[in-house]
Design an enzyme around this catalytic site. Structure first.
Site, short mmCIF file in Angstrom:
data_model
loop_
_atom_site.label_atom_id
_atom_site.label_comp_id
_atom_site.label_asym_id
_atom_site.label_seq_id
_atom_site.Cartn_x
_atom_site.Cartn_y
_atom_site.Cartn_z
N ASP A 78 41.63 38.63 33.77
CA ASP A 78 41.71 39.86 32.99
C ASP A 78 42.96 40.67 33.35
O ASP A 78 43.59 40.44 34.38
CB ASP A 78 40.46 40.72 33.18
CG ASP A 78 40.23 41.10 34.64
OD1 ASP A 78 40.26 40.20 35.50
OD2 ASP A 78 40.06 42.31 34.93
N GLU A 140 38.10 41.68 37.07
CA GLU A 140 38.55 42.14 38.39
C GLU A 140 39.10 43.54 38.30
O GLU A 140 38.92 44.35 39.20
CB GLU A 140 39.64 41.18 38.92
CG GLU A 140 40.04 41.44 40.36
CD GLU A 140 41.21 42.41 40.55
OE1 GLU A 140 41.51 42.74 41.69
OE2 GLU A 140 41.82 42.85 39.54
ZN LIG Z 1 45.35 41.87 39.95
#
Ligand SMILES: [Zn+2]
Length: 388
Positions: A78, A140
């Site tokens: 992401d 994340e």
């Molecule tokens: Zn990163």
């Protein structure tokens, strides 16, 4: 000696990865499916784990034999959101300008992922004694939601001996970072007229006392800092970043909520803060409930990301020393990464990857082609480690 694959292959893979607008908290399965199709011919195992909606996936792929002791090359799929108006180039198009490639995620951290993917066919063609694993997570950048799910599934797979988490460190070895624990606490009292405060329970007043209790731990947290702490500041910090509650000056506030965090330098500090705050909270609640039995203080966990704790004897640091030929300076960083989670799960980890953290999360994010070339060359040396 295994020669690095051509940089053109990395740049082509980076084009493909950047074209997926895999913004955190949005589905990433298209990107993961694309990577799986690429990896399939080269891997002995590919395992996906999903979130509860099934629209977001982690990938754990194995190249080589299914034995313990391999190396995990880890990244997140992401990226952070964009406002295209702020960009000189289209953010979801990898755009080469001179020696740089611009685009969201080029530094953080699709550049590293492209290097890893480019190397997979090379590694797969070798007679590896130990495997290399590719780990790719979701979300994340907003709450670290993917990695814990991936970590839960690692028991089903050969256990890596070390992990390299390819966040943009400018190819400096990072052996430690603080943890990042984020919360929202909501205090529920009972409203009333401010002229008769004893008949009401002010959520704002009790929230300030709770916050005072938290801030009052600063001295003890400073005293608890390890003497050899590498961080700046060397101790665990807390911060209350947002407070909201109440209706008017002359009203006793029924509600107050605040957003706060702590950045532990060691895992035990988080437990210390929680224990102390539980005691503060119990006293406040007892007092509040003498007036209003429904009074409450509730804390929602936004994320609890373990720090990466410095370990001089870490096999992951030893690995980087062997790959980088000698004794590279090993530093610490202020931002959290998945490396702390992997370390807490028993996989020694370092953070090391191409690109500059200063341009990540900003418009016109870029990675230098030279950084990608250097990353590719160092990762290619893993071939020697994996054949021993
Ligand atoms: Zn990163």
């Amino acid at each position: 000696m295994v020669a690095p694959p051509p940089i053109d292959g990395v740049l082509a893979l980076l084009d493909e990865l950047v074209a997926f607008d895999s913004v955190a908290l949005t589905p990433n399965v298209d990107l993961i499916d694309h990577v799986v199709a690429y990896l399939r011919p080269h891997c002995t195992d590919i395992a996906l784990t999903h979130d509860e909606t099934g629209t977001k996936a982690n990938l754990f792929a194995t190249i080589g034999p299914a034995v313990d002791g391999g190396i995990m090359l880890a990244g997140h799929s992401d990226v952070v959101p964009v406002d295209p108006a702020d960009w000189a180039t289209p953010p979801f198009t990898a755009t080469r300008v001179g020696d740089r490639v611009y685009g969201r995620g080029t530094a953080d951290m699709k550049g590293f992922v492209a290097c890893v993917l480019a190397l997979v066919p090379r590694f797969a063609a070798l007679d590896l004694v130990r495997p290399v694993h590719v780990a790719l997570t979701f979300d994340e950048e907003d709450g670290f939601h993917g990695a814990p799910i991936l970590i839960d599934s690692l028991g089903d797979h050969p256990r890596p001996a070390s992990a390299i988490v390819g966040e943009p460190t400018g190819l400096q070895v990072v052996g430690a970072h603080k943890g990042c624990y984020e919360y929202t606490t909501t205090v529920t009292g009972m409203n009333g007229h401010s002229s008769r405060p004893t008949e009401a329970v002010s959520a704002v007043h009790h929230a300030t006392r709770w916050i005072g209790g938290l801030l009052g731990l600063a001295g003890e947290l400073a005293d608890r800092a390890p003497a050899d702490s590498r961080f700046e500041p060397p101790y665990t910090t807390t911060n209350v970043g947002v407070v909201g509650g109440g209706l008017a000056r002359c009203t006793v506030a029924a509600d107050c909520a605040f957003e706060w965090e702590m950045r532990p330098v060691q895992g035990t500090d988080a437990g210390f803060v929680k224990e102390r705050m539980a005691a503060v909270e119990a006293d406040l609640l007892a007092e509040m409930r003498t007036v209003h039995p429904g009074a409450a203080i509730e804390t929602e966990v936004v994320c609890e990301i373990d720090g990466l704790e410095w370990d001089e004897g870490s096999p992951a640091i030893a690995l980087m020393r062997s790959l980088l030929d000698g004794d590279p300076p090993t530093g610490v960083v202020a931002y959290g990464t998945e490396a702390g989670l992997y370390q807490a799960a028993g996989i020694p980890s370092v953070v090391w990857g191409p690109g500059d953290i200063a341009v990540a999360h900003r418009p016109d994010e870029f990675v230098e082609v030279a950084d990608l070339e250097a990353c590719l060359e160092v990762l290619t040396r893993l071939a020697g480690v994996l054949r021993d």
